[in-house]
Design a protein around this motif. Structure first.
Motif, PDB file in Angstrom:
ATOM      1  N   ILE A   8      48.833  45.189  40.755  1.00  0.00           N
ATOM      2  CA  ILE A   8      47.567  44.772  40.151  1.00  0.00           C
ATOM      3  C   ILE A   8      46.501  45.773  40.581  1.00  0.00           C
ATOM      4  CG2 ILE A   8      45.896  42.901  39.964  1.00  0.00           C
ATOM      5  CD1 ILE A   8      48.290  41.022  40.786  1.00  0.00           C
ATOM      6  N   ASP A  10      42.559  47.306  40.281  1.00  0.00           N
ATOM      7  CA  ASP A  10      41.166  47.303  39.859  1.00  0.00           C
ATOM      8  C   ASP A  10      40.997  48.531  38.973  1.00  0.00           C
ATOM      9  OD1 ASP A  10      38.295  46.791  39.889  1.00  0.00           O
ATOM     10  OD2 ASP A  10      38.164  48.471  41.293  1.00  0.00           O
ATOM     11  N   TYR A  47      42.970  44.269  36.757  1.00  0.00           N
ATOM     12  CA  TYR A  47      42.179  43.108  37.177  1.00  0.00           C
ATOM     13  C   TYR A  47      40.799  43.646  37.536  1.00  0.00           C
ATOM     14  CZ  TYR A  47      41.037  39.084  40.288  1.00  0.00           C
ATOM     15  OH  TYR A  47      40.458  38.004  40.916  1.00  0.00           O
ATOM     16  N   LYS A  81      36.174  38.477  40.495  1.00  0.00           N
ATOM     17  CA  LYS A  81      36.395  38.866  41.884  1.00  0.00           C
ATOM     18  C   LYS A  81      35.058  38.847  42.602  1.00  0.00           C
ATOM     19  CE  LYS A  81      37.995  42.876  40.709  1.00  0.00           C
ATOM     20  NZ  LYS A  81      38.429  44.262  40.789  1.00  0.00           N
ATOM     21  N   GLY A  87      41.651  35.179  41.370  1.00  0.00           N
ATOM     22  CA  GLY A  87      42.942  35.745  41.762  1.00  0.00           C
ATOM     23  C   GLY A  87      44.085  34.770  41.556  1.00  0.00           C
ATOM     24  N   GLN A  91      47.423  35.237  39.216  1.00  0.00           N
ATOM     25  CA  GLN A  91      48.777  35.022  39.719  1.00  0.00           C
ATOM     26  C   GLN A  91      49.516  33.970  38.894  1.00  0.00           C
ATOM     27  OE1 GLN A  91      49.413  34.911  44.003  1.00  0.00           O
ATOM     28  NE2 GLN A  91      50.583  33.028  43.733  1.00  0.00           N
ATOM     29  N   PHE A 115      47.905  44.479  45.378  1.00  0.00           N
ATOM     30  CA  PHE A 115      46.592  44.615  44.752  1.00  0.00           C
ATOM     31  C   PHE A 115      45.853  45.819  45.313  1.00  0.00           C
ATOM     32  CE2 PHE A 115      42.068  42.829  44.488  1.00  0.00           C
ATOM     33  CZ  PHE A 115      41.881  43.305  43.199  1.00  0.00           C
ATOM     34  N   ASP A 117      42.277  47.881  45.256  1.00  0.00           N
ATOM     35  CA  ASP A 117      40.852  47.731  44.923  1.00  0.00           C
ATOM     36  C   ASP A 117      40.025  48.617  45.844  1.00  0.00           C
ATOM     37  OD1 ASP A 117      38.097  46.524  44.587  1.00  0.00           O
ATOM     38  OD2 ASP A 117      39.225  45.105  43.366  1.00  0.00           O
ATOM     39  N   ALA A 126      42.890  38.047  47.764  1.00  0.00           N
ATOM     40  CA  ALA A 126      44.251  38.474  47.441  1.00  0.00           C
ATOM     41  C   ALA A 126      45.163  38.301  48.647  1.00  0.00           C
ATOM     42  CB  ALA A 126      44.241  39.921  46.965  1.00  0.00           C
ATOM     43  N   TRP A 131      49.235  38.285  48.743  1.00  0.00           N
ATOM     44  CA  TRP A 131      49.441  39.597  48.146  1.00  0.00           C
ATOM     45  C   TRP A 131      49.333  40.683  49.215  1.00  0.00           C
ATOM     46  CZ3 TRP A 131      45.768  39.694  43.257  1.00  0.00           C
ATOM     47  CH2 TRP A 131      46.087  38.610  42.419  1.00  0.00           C
ATOM     48  N   THR A 133      47.643  44.044  50.214  1.00  0.00           N
ATOM     49  CA  THR A 133      46.337  44.565  49.821  1.00  0.00           C
ATOM     50  C   THR A 133      46.230  46.044  50.182  1.00  0.00           C
ATOM     51  OG1 THR A 133      45.385  43.831  51.919  1.00  0.00           O
ATOM     52  CG2 THR A 133      45.194  42.334  50.029  1.00  0.00           C
TER      53      THR A 133
END
Length: 167
Positions: A8, A10, A47, A81, A87, A91, A115, A117, A126, A131, A133
């Motif tokens: 996922i 950003d 996302y 977000k 989030g 999911q 994820f 970002d 997240a 998740w 990160t």
């Protein structure tokens, strides 16, 4: 079916670095990024807190539209977000698609979410969802300040080069 990895991303300042100065006419394909996105064994999603048309425009100009299953944006989600609920909805939608494609509950329980970002506080929910990160930022070496960041890199290409470590 089997365990699936869900990547996922950003959009702004993660997939496309522009630091709030976006000029669509200057956006071009990045063959190196495209190559490393192809290395992601699993499903890829956007996302973003941007709107869908912005995301679509960027993906088209970067020639990446076909690499992503779905775009989650401010006009496709009721919250943005860093909301935990946003989030969670992403999911749940991804898992719903997995069940509809024939996966069973035991396979889906093993699925991994990763994820990427550029904003640390977007990564906290997240992490709370379980998740992995990944913080993408020029000051990535400051990631130790944030207990909810698993990995940090100066840019997305460097992160994707190290994908086996992240997963």
């Amino acid at each position: 079916m089997y365990r699936m990895n869900h990547y996922i991303f950003d959009l702004d300042d993660t997939l496309l670095v522009h630091r709030n100065d976006i000029n669509y006419t200057l956006i071009r394909e990045n063959p190196e990024l495209s190559h490393y996105l192809n290395q992601c064994q699993g499903m890829r999603y956007i996302y973003t807190n941007g709107n869908f048309s912005h995301a679509n425009e960027v993906l088209e100009r970067m020639n990446l539209t076909e690499k992503f299953e779905k775009v989650y944006s401010r006009d496709t989600l009721p919250e943005m977000k860093p909301s935990f609920n946003a989030g969670f909805m992403v999911q749940q939608d991804i898992l719903k698609d997995r069940f509809e494609s024939g996966a069973n509950v035991y396979e889906v329980q093993k699925d991994k979410f990763v994820f990427f970002d550029d904003i640390p506080h977007n990564l906290r929910p997240a992490k709370n969802l379980g998740w992995k990160t990944v913080w993408i930022h020029p000051k990535h070496e400051e990631s130790r300040k944030y207990r909810y960041i698993d990995h940090a890199y100066p840019n997305l290409v460097e992160a994707l080069k190290d994908l086996t470590t992240i997963i």
